[in-house]
Design a protein around this motif. Sequence first.
Motif, mmCIF file in Angstrom:
data_model
loop_
_atom_site.group_PDB
_atom_site.id
_atom_site.type_symbol
_atom_site.label_atom_id
_atom_site.label_comp_id
_atom_site.label_asym_id
_atom_site.label_seq_id
_atom_site.Cartn_x
_atom_site.Cartn_y
_atom_site.Cartn_z
ATOM 1 N N ASP A 21 38.499 -38.646 -31.777
ATOM 2 C CA ASP A 21 39.353 -38.119 -30.720
ATOM 3 C C ASP A 21 40.547 -39.067 -30.580
ATOM 4 O O ASP A 21 40.608 -40.107 -31.251
ATOM 5 C CB ASP A 21 38.566 -37.923 -29.417
ATOM 6 C CG ASP A 21 37.997 -39.206 -28.831
ATOM 7 O OD1 ASP A 21 38.367 -40.319 -29.276
ATOM 8 O OD2 ASP A 21 37.171 -39.109 -27.910
ATOM 9 N N GLU A 22 41.500 -38.723 -29.748
ATOM 10 C CA GLU A 22 42.727 -39.516 -29.639
ATOM 11 C C GLU A 22 42.459 -40.949 -29.187
ATOM 12 O O GLU A 22 43.085 -41.885 -29.671
ATOM 13 C CB GLU A 22 43.724 -38.840 -28.675
ATOM 14 C CG GLU A 22 44.350 -37.580 -29.225
ATOM 15 C CD GLU A 22 43.411 -36.369 -29.199
ATOM 16 O OE1 GLU A 22 42.406 -36.368 -28.450
ATOM 17 O OE2 GLU A 22 43.670 -35.419 -29.954
ATOM 18 N N SER A 23 41.530 -41.138 -28.263
ATOM 19 C CA SER A 23 41.263 -42.469 -27.723
ATOM 20 C C SER A 23 40.615 -43.406 -28.732
ATOM 21 O O SER A 23 40.690 -44.621 -28.585
ATOM 22 C CB SER A 23 40.360 -42.372 -26.488
ATOM 23 O OG SER A 23 41.013 -41.653 -25.473
ATOM 24 N N GLN A 57 44.604 -30.483 -35.817
ATOM 25 C CA GLN A 57 44.640 -30.144 -34.397
ATOM 26 C C GLN A 57 44.885 -28.662 -34.153
ATOM 27 O O GLN A 57 44.623 -28.162 -33.063
ATOM 28 C CB GLN A 57 45.673 -30.995 -33.643
ATOM 29 C CG GLN A 57 47.118 -30.605 -33.883
ATOM 30 C CD GLN A 57 47.677 -31.069 -35.221
ATOM 31 O OE1 GLN A 57 47.061 -31.834 -35.937
ATOM 32 N NE2 GLN A 57 48.864 -30.585 -35.563
ATOM 33 N N TYR A 107 32.193 -38.504 -37.198
ATOM 34 C CA TYR A 107 32.929 -38.207 -35.967
ATOM 35 C C TYR A 107 32.645 -39.281 -34.928
ATOM 36 O O TYR A 107 31.492 -39.614 -34.649
ATOM 37 C CB TYR A 107 32.545 -36.837 -35.400
ATOM 38 C CG TYR A 107 33.205 -36.575 -34.072
ATOM 39 C CD1 TYR A 107 34.569 -36.294 -34.009
ATOM 40 C CD2 TYR A 107 32.497 -36.660 -32.885
ATOM 41 C CE1 TYR A 107 35.193 -36.097 -32.790
ATOM 42 C CE2 TYR A 107 33.115 -36.462 -31.662
ATOM 43 C CZ TYR A 107 34.464 -36.182 -31.619
ATOM 44 O OH TYR A 107 35.092 -36.004 -30.405
ATOM 45 N N GLY A 125 33.841 -39.883 -31.002
ATOM 46 C CA GLY A 125 34.636 -39.422 -29.877
ATOM 47 C C GLY A 125 33.836 -38.677 -28.832
ATOM 48 O O GLY A 125 32.607 -38.605 -28.894
ATOM 49 N N LYS A 126 34.554 -38.128 -27.892
ATOM 50 C CA LYS A 126 33.950 -37.411 -26.774
ATOM 51 C C LYS A 126 33.216 -36.176 -27.272
ATOM 52 O O LYS A 126 33.642 -35.517 -28.215
ATOM 53 C CB LYS A 126 35.028 -36.987 -25.772
ATOM 54 C CG LYS A 126 35.793 -38.146 -25.148
ATOM 55 C CD LYS A 126 35.095 -38.725 -23.984
ATOM 56 C CE LYS A 126 35.468 -37.962 -22.745
ATOM 57 N NZ LYS A 126 34.849 -38.479 -21.559
ATOM 58 N N ASP A 151 32.935 -33.342 -25.858
ATOM 59 C CA ASP A 151 33.562 -32.063 -25.539
ATOM 60 C C ASP A 151 34.932 -31.889 -26.200
ATOM 61 O O ASP A 151 35.679 -30.984 -25.864
ATOM 62 C CB ASP A 151 33.693 -31.904 -24.023
ATOM 63 C CG ASP A 151 34.546 -32.987 -23.375
ATOM 64 O OD1 ASP A 151 34.990 -33.928 -24.074
ATOM 65 O OD2 ASP A 151 34.772 -32.898 -22.151
ATOM 66 N N HIS A 152 35.256 -32.747 -27.155
ATOM 67 C CA HIS A 152 36.544 -32.670 -27.844
ATOM 68 C C HIS A 152 36.559 -31.465 -28.786
ATOM 69 O O HIS A 152 35.533 -31.112 -29.358
ATOM 70 C CB HIS A 152 36.788 -33.966 -28.629
ATOM 71 C CG HIS A 152 38.187 -34.099 -29.108
ATOM 72 N ND1 HIS A 152 38.624 -33.496 -30.261
ATOM 73 C CD2 HIS A 152 39.254 -34.749 -28.590
ATOM 74 C CE1 HIS A 152 39.902 -33.773 -30.441
ATOM 75 N NE2 HIS A 152 40.314 -34.525 -29.433
ATOM 76 N N TYR A 203 37.454 -31.190 -31.786
ATOM 77 C CA TYR A 203 37.021 -31.523 -33.146
ATOM 78 C C TYR A 203 35.511 -31.418 -33.319
ATOM 79 O O TYR A 203 35.015 -31.342 -34.440
ATOM 80 C CB TYR A 203 37.475 -32.919 -33.548
ATOM 81 C CG TYR A 203 38.968 -33.065 -33.749
ATOM 82 C CD1 TYR A 203 39.808 -31.956 -33.915
ATOM 83 C CD2 TYR A 203 39.554 -34.315 -33.771
ATOM 84 C CE1 TYR A 203 41.179 -32.109 -34.086
ATOM 85 C CE2 TYR A 203 40.922 -34.472 -33.956
ATOM 86 C CZ TYR A 203 41.727 -33.365 -34.113
ATOM 87 O OH TYR A 203 43.076 -33.513 -34.292
ATOM 88 N N THR A 204 34.772 -31.418 -32.215
ATOM 89 C CA THR A 204 33.315 -31.317 -32.348
ATOM 90 C C THR A 204 32.898 -29.946 -32.875
ATOM 91 O O THR A 204 31.804 -29.829 -33.437
ATOM 92 C CB THR A 204 32.602 -31.604 -31.014
ATOM 93 O OG1 THR A 204 33.042 -30.666 -30.027
ATOM 94 C CG2 THR A 204 32.855 -33.030 -30.550
#
Length: 182
Positions: free
Chosen positions: A51-53, A88, A115, A117-118, A120-121, A123-124
């Motif tokens: 994810d972005e973060s 994206q 993967y 990240g979050k 709920d992103h 990308y999931t």
Amino acid sequence: MQALLKWTLETIREEESCFSWMEEYRYEWAPLVKNAVSQTVEGKTVLIVTDESRKWFGKYILNAINDLRKHRPLLPFYQLSACFPNLQAIHTTEDIELLEDMLELSYPQGYYIWYIGKGDHPYTKLAYRNHGNFLWVLDEEVQNAFLLRSADGLLDIKLLQLYKLFDSTLSATLFGELDLES
């Protein structure tokens, strides 16, 4: 699996930084890392998605994984967004299937997604489609994923420690010091 669990515990305890938090999570970690390292050793390509973060962490992995000072074979790790800049824009199941078709053509030896990240992103939607993917998910319990908490003040340190443990497991396997099948 017992050999991997024992090796993981010893590696955690040898770590000079405060890594004791991982001792209780090694049972969740071992099957996930075994699967990821086995696929890597089999010659599958690893496509990193964050994810972005956690974009910084994806770049860190790419810079560290094939460090020539490790004196091991170079491994096919790539950032999926660099290979496919329109990532994206993937939203529908049809889009995901088209992307998967392209990836299967591009990586005939196979691939898996790592993967980070979050949970709920967007990308999931791609990352959760294959049980063989290596998932480090934040704030959502997902089957076959390693759970982390984004509110954890030590999250960045933990990510780096987990990467180091993954990398050590990979090296130990490549150099015959660890047999994942025993």
